[in-house]
Design a protein around this motif. Structure first.
Motif, PDB file in Angstrom:
ATOM      1  N   LEU A  66      -1.006  -5.169   6.264  1.00  0.00           N
ATOM      2  CA  LEU A  66      -0.744  -3.754   6.008  1.00  0.00           C
ATOM      3  C   LEU A  66      -0.626  -3.478   4.515  1.00  0.00           C
ATOM      4  O   LEU A  66      -1.174  -2.496   4.000  1.00  0.00           O
ATOM      5  CB  LEU A  66       0.543  -3.323   6.716  1.00  0.00           C
ATOM      6  N   ALA A  67       0.099  -4.352   3.822  1.00  0.00           N
ATOM      7  CA  ALA A  67       0.251  -4.178   2.376  1.00  0.00           C
ATOM      8  C   ALA A  67      -1.101  -4.295   1.677  1.00  0.00           C
ATOM      9  O   ALA A  67      -1.435  -3.497   0.791  1.00  0.00           O
ATOM     10  CB  ALA A  67       1.229  -5.206   1.823  1.00  0.00           C
ATOM     11  N   HIS A  68      -1.895  -5.282   2.073  1.00  0.00           N
ATOM     12  CA  HIS A  68      -3.186  -5.507   1.426  1.00  0.00           C
ATOM     13  C   HIS A  68      -4.139  -4.343   1.662  1.00  0.00           C
ATOM     14  O   HIS A  68      -4.809  -3.868   0.729  1.00  0.00           O
ATOM     15  CB  HIS A  68      -3.809  -6.799   1.939  1.00  0.00           C
ATOM     16  N   ALA A  69      -4.213  -3.862   2.894  1.00  0.00           N
ATOM     17  CA  ALA A  69      -5.132  -2.765   3.205  1.00  0.00           C
ATOM     18  C   ALA A  69      -4.744  -1.487   2.468  1.00  0.00           C
ATOM     19  O   ALA A  69      -5.607  -0.757   1.974  1.00  0.00           O
ATOM     20  CB  ALA A  69      -5.158  -2.524   4.714  1.00  0.00           C
ATOM     21  N   THR A  70      -3.455  -1.212   2.382  1.00  0.00           N
ATOM     22  CA  THR A  70      -2.978  -0.026   1.670  1.00  0.00           C
ATOM     23  C   THR A  70      -3.298  -0.131   0.186  1.00  0.00           C
ATOM     24  O   THR A  70      -3.783   0.822  -0.439  1.00  0.00           O
ATOM     25  CB  THR A  70      -1.462   0.147   1.873  1.00  0.00           C
ATOM     26  N   LEU A  71      -3.046  -1.290  -0.377  1.00  0.00           N
ATOM     27  CA  LEU A  71      -3.323  -1.532  -1.791  1.00  0.00           C
ATOM     28  C   LEU A  71      -4.809  -1.393  -2.088  1.00  0.00           C
ATOM     29  O   LEU A  71      -5.215  -0.727  -3.056  1.00  0.00           O
ATOM     30  CB  LEU A  71      -2.836  -2.930  -2.159  1.00  0.00           C
ATOM     31  N   GLU A  72      -5.638  -1.974  -1.246  1.00  0.00           N
ATOM     32  CA  GLU A  72      -7.086  -1.955  -1.454  1.00  0.00           C
ATOM     33  C   GLU A  72      -7.649  -0.537  -1.399  1.00  0.00           C
ATOM     34  O   GLU A  72      -8.534  -0.172  -2.176  1.00  0.00           O
ATOM     35  CB  GLU A  72      -7.753  -2.821  -0.388  1.00  0.00           C
ATOM     36  N   ARG A  73      -7.101   0.281  -0.492  1.00  0.00           N
ATOM     37  CA  ARG A  73      -7.635   1.628  -0.313  1.00  0.00           C
ATOM     38  C   ARG A  73      -7.184   2.606  -1.394  1.00  0.00           C
ATOM     39  O   ARG A  73      -7.950   3.457  -1.848  1.00  0.00           O
ATOM     40  CB  ARG A  73      -7.217   2.162   1.071  1.00  0.00           C
ATOM     41  N   LEU A  74      -5.925   2.492  -1.839  1.00  0.00           N
ATOM     42  CA  LEU A  74      -5.360   3.489  -2.751  1.00  0.00           C
ATOM     43  C   LEU A  74      -5.322   3.074  -4.206  1.00  0.00           C
ATOM     44  O   LEU A  74      -5.315   3.921  -5.099  1.00  0.00           O
ATOM     45  CB  LEU A  74      -3.924   3.837  -2.322  1.00  0.00           C
ATOM     46  N   PHE A  75      -5.296   1.766  -4.474  1.00  0.00           N
ATOM     47  CA  PHE A  75      -5.126   1.268  -5.843  1.00  0.00           C
ATOM     48  C   PHE A  75      -6.192   0.213  -6.173  1.00  0.00           C
ATOM     49  O   PHE A  75      -5.881  -0.967  -6.373  1.00  0.00           O
ATOM     50  CB  PHE A  75      -3.723   0.662  -6.020  1.00  0.00           C
ATOM     51  N   PRO A  76      -7.475   0.599  -6.230  1.00  0.00           N
ATOM     52  CA  PRO A  76      -8.538  -0.383  -6.444  1.00  0.00           C
ATOM     53  C   PRO A  76      -8.483  -1.058  -7.808  1.00  0.00           C
ATOM     54  O   PRO A  76      -9.184  -2.046  -8.029  1.00  0.00           O
ATOM     55  CB  PRO A  76      -9.820   0.452  -6.287  1.00  0.00           C
ATOM     56  N   TRP A  77      -7.671  -0.548  -8.722  1.00  0.00           N
ATOM     57  CA  TRP A  77      -7.534  -1.153 -10.051  1.00  0.00           C
ATOM     58  C   TRP A  77      -6.423  -2.198 -10.099  1.00  0.00           C
ATOM     59  O   TRP A  77      -6.179  -2.791 -11.143  1.00  0.00           O
ATOM     60  CB  TRP A  77      -7.213  -0.051 -11.078  1.00  0.00           C
ATOM     61  N   ALA A  78      -5.733  -2.424  -9.005  1.00  0.00           N
ATOM     62  CA  ALA A  78      -4.585  -3.336  -9.003  1.00  0.00           C
ATOM     63  C   ALA A  78      -5.014  -4.758  -9.340  1.00  0.00           C
ATOM     64  O   ALA A  78      -6.139  -5.174  -9.026  1.00  0.00           O
ATOM     65  CB  ALA A  78      -3.900  -3.309  -7.640  1.00  0.00           C
ATOM     66  N   PRO A  79      -4.142  -5.529  -9.967  1.00  0.00           N
ATOM     67  CA  PRO A  79      -4.475  -6.921 -10.311  1.00  0.00           C
ATOM     68  C   PRO A  79      -4.800  -7.729  -9.061  1.00  0.00           C
ATOM     69  O   PRO A  79      -4.174  -7.561  -8.013  1.00  0.00           O
ATOM     70  CB  PRO A  79      -3.192  -7.442 -10.977  1.00  0.00           C
ATOM     71  N   GLU A  80      -5.767  -8.595  -9.171  1.00  0.00           N
ATOM     72  CA  GLU A  80      -6.117  -9.456  -8.047  1.00  0.00           C
ATOM     73  C   GLU A  80      -5.356 -10.765  -8.143  1.00  0.00           C
ATOM     74  O   GLU A  80      -4.671 -11.049  -9.133  1.00  0.00           O
ATOM     75  CB  GLU A  80      -7.622  -9.711  -8.018  1.00  0.00           C
ATOM     76  N   HIS A  81      -5.460 -11.571  -7.092  1.00  0.00           N
ATOM     77  CA  HIS A  81      -4.837 -12.889  -7.049  1.00  0.00           C
ATOM     78  C   HIS A  81      -3.313 -12.807  -7.195  1.00  0.00           C
ATOM     79  O   HIS A  81      -2.692 -13.656  -7.824  1.00  0.00           O
ATOM     80  CB  HIS A  81      -5.418 -13.811  -8.126  1.00  0.00           C
ATOM     81  N   SER A  82      -2.716 -11.772  -6.647  1.00  0.00           N
ATOM     82  CA  SER A  82      -1.262 -11.677  -6.642  1.00  0.00           C
ATOM     83  C   SER A  82      -0.814 -11.275  -5.246  1.00  0.00           C
ATOM     84  O   SER A  82      -1.617 -10.813  -4.422  1.00  0.00           O
ATOM     85  CB  SER A  82      -0.776 -10.652  -7.682  1.00  0.00           C
ATOM     86  N   ASP A  83       0.456 -11.441  -4.960  1.00  0.00           N
ATOM     87  CA  ASP A  83       0.985 -11.132  -3.642  1.00  0.00           C
ATOM     88  C   ASP A  83       0.768  -9.653  -3.323  1.00  0.00           C
ATOM     89  O   ASP A  83       1.188  -8.784  -4.096  1.00  0.00           O
ATOM     90  CB  ASP A  83       2.474 -11.465  -3.598  1.00  0.00           C
ATOM     91  N   PRO A  84       0.123  -9.317  -2.198  1.00  0.00           N
ATOM     92  CA  PRO A  84      -0.195  -7.911  -1.913  1.00  0.00           C
ATOM     93  C   PRO A  84       1.026  -7.004  -1.858  1.00  0.00           C
ATOM     94  O   PRO A  84       0.968  -5.867  -2.344  1.00  0.00           O
ATOM     95  CB  PRO A  84      -0.904  -7.975  -0.557  1.00  0.00           C
ATOM     96  N   TRP A  85       2.117  -7.479  -1.268  1.00  0.00           N
ATOM     97  CA  TRP A  85       3.299  -6.626  -1.156  1.00  0.00           C
ATOM     98  C   TRP A  85       3.927  -6.380  -2.518  1.00  0.00           C
ATOM     99  O   TRP A  85       4.245  -5.246  -2.877  1.00  0.00           O
ATOM    100  CB  TRP A  85       4.297  -7.235  -0.185  1.00  0.00           C
ATOM    101  N   GLN A  86       4.096  -7.417  -3.308  1.00  0.00           N
ATOM    102  CA  GLN A  86       4.661  -7.225  -4.647  1.00  0.00           C
ATOM    103  C   GLN A  86       3.743  -6.370  -5.505  1.00  0.00           C
ATOM    104  O   GLN A  86       4.205  -5.557  -6.310  1.00  0.00           O
ATOM    105  CB  GLN A  86       4.906  -8.585  -5.313  1.00  0.00           C
ATOM    106  N   THR A  87       2.435  -6.515  -5.311  1.00  0.00           N
ATOM    107  CA  THR A  87       1.492  -5.711  -6.076  1.00  0.00           C
ATOM    108  C   THR A  87       1.543  -4.252  -5.633  1.00  0.00           C
ATOM    109  O   THR A  87       1.423  -3.338  -6.465  1.00  0.00           O
ATOM    110  CB  THR A  87       0.063  -6.263  -5.935  1.00  0.00           C
ATOM    111  N   LEU A  88       1.732  -4.014  -4.349  1.00  0.00           N
ATOM    112  CA  LEU A  88       1.863  -2.634  -3.875  1.00  0.00           C
ATOM    113  C   LEU A  88       3.135  -2.000  -4.440  1.00  0.00           C
ATOM    114  O   LEU A  88       3.117  -0.831  -4.846  1.00  0.00           O
ATOM    115  CB  LEU A  88       1.886  -2.596  -2.346  1.00  0.00           C
TER     116      LEU A  88
END
Length: 209
Positions: A142-164
């Motif tokens: 859930l965290a990864h899908a939300t991050l991918e859809r709304l924040f495509p500029w987010a850093p990669e290779h990091s924990d999806p929840w912490q990144t969200l």
């Protein structure tokens, strides 16, 4: 993002919050101006507004006042949240793929509204439980899908929840600037211009997902 993921986020939220319904929900949340109850009520407000905005089309509909009463008992607040999430999920499910709804950050499609709803649910559940001195970690998908859809500029290779949480200005990430004026991209991803809209002075960047 779709109605199924939205419903999963709402069910995750309700279970996490109901486990602490016996606590004092009038407690203020550190670093926020809302109490726990006000935060949960706000999520419900937002979900019903999203359903209205998606159904109403591209022109803003501002003809009603919508406020869930925060003095409602905690389990009724979470029931309200789940009910409004179901309303939005049904609108998402029946909205044509090319339809758009009004949002100040862009004209969103059904997947955008589902993602914004998930972001509101997950991040504010984190806020509410922090106000009760509890931790919250949602399912990674859930965290990864939300991050991918709304924040495509987010850093990669990091924990999806912490990144969200970082993308919503809730925490810091190593080697990444703190997101003070954060915004999301709710229009279709094909329309993203490569820039972080919360940092307008930064150069456009490649998508990380």
């Amino acid at each position: 993002m779709d109605a199924k993921m939205l419903s999963a986020a709402a069910e995750t939220c309700r279970a996490a919050l109901d486990a602490h319904a016996q606590h004092d929900w009038d407690r203020p949340i550190p670093d926020l101006t809302w109490t726990v109850a006000q935060t949960v009520a706000h999520v419900s407000d937002t979900l019903l507004w999203y359903a209205t905005d998606l159904a109403g089309g591209t022109r803003e509909l501002s003809t009603m006042d919508l406020t869930v009463r925060p003095d409602t008992p905690p389990t009724d607040l979470t029931r309200t949240l789940n009910t409004f999430a179901d309303v939005l999920a049904r609108v998402v499910d029946t909205t044509p793929a090319d339809a758009r709804g009004f949002h100040p950050y862009g004209l969103a499609d059904a997947s955008g509204f589902a993602a914004m709803a998930c972001d509101e649910i997950l991040v504010h559940t984190h806020d509410a439980l922090r106000g009760l001195d509890q931790e919250f970690t949602p399912p990674t998908d859930l965290a990864h899908a939300t991050l991918e859809r709304l924040f495509p500029w987010a850093p990669e290779h990091s924990d999806p929840w912490q990144t969200l949480l970082w993308a919503n200005g809730r925490c810091n990430l190593p080697r990444s600037p703190h997101q003070t004026n954060w915004r999301w991209h709710c229009a279709p991803l094909a329309e993203w211009d490569g820039a972080n809209p919360g940092n307008p002075d930064r150069e456009p960047q490649e998508a990380t997902f």
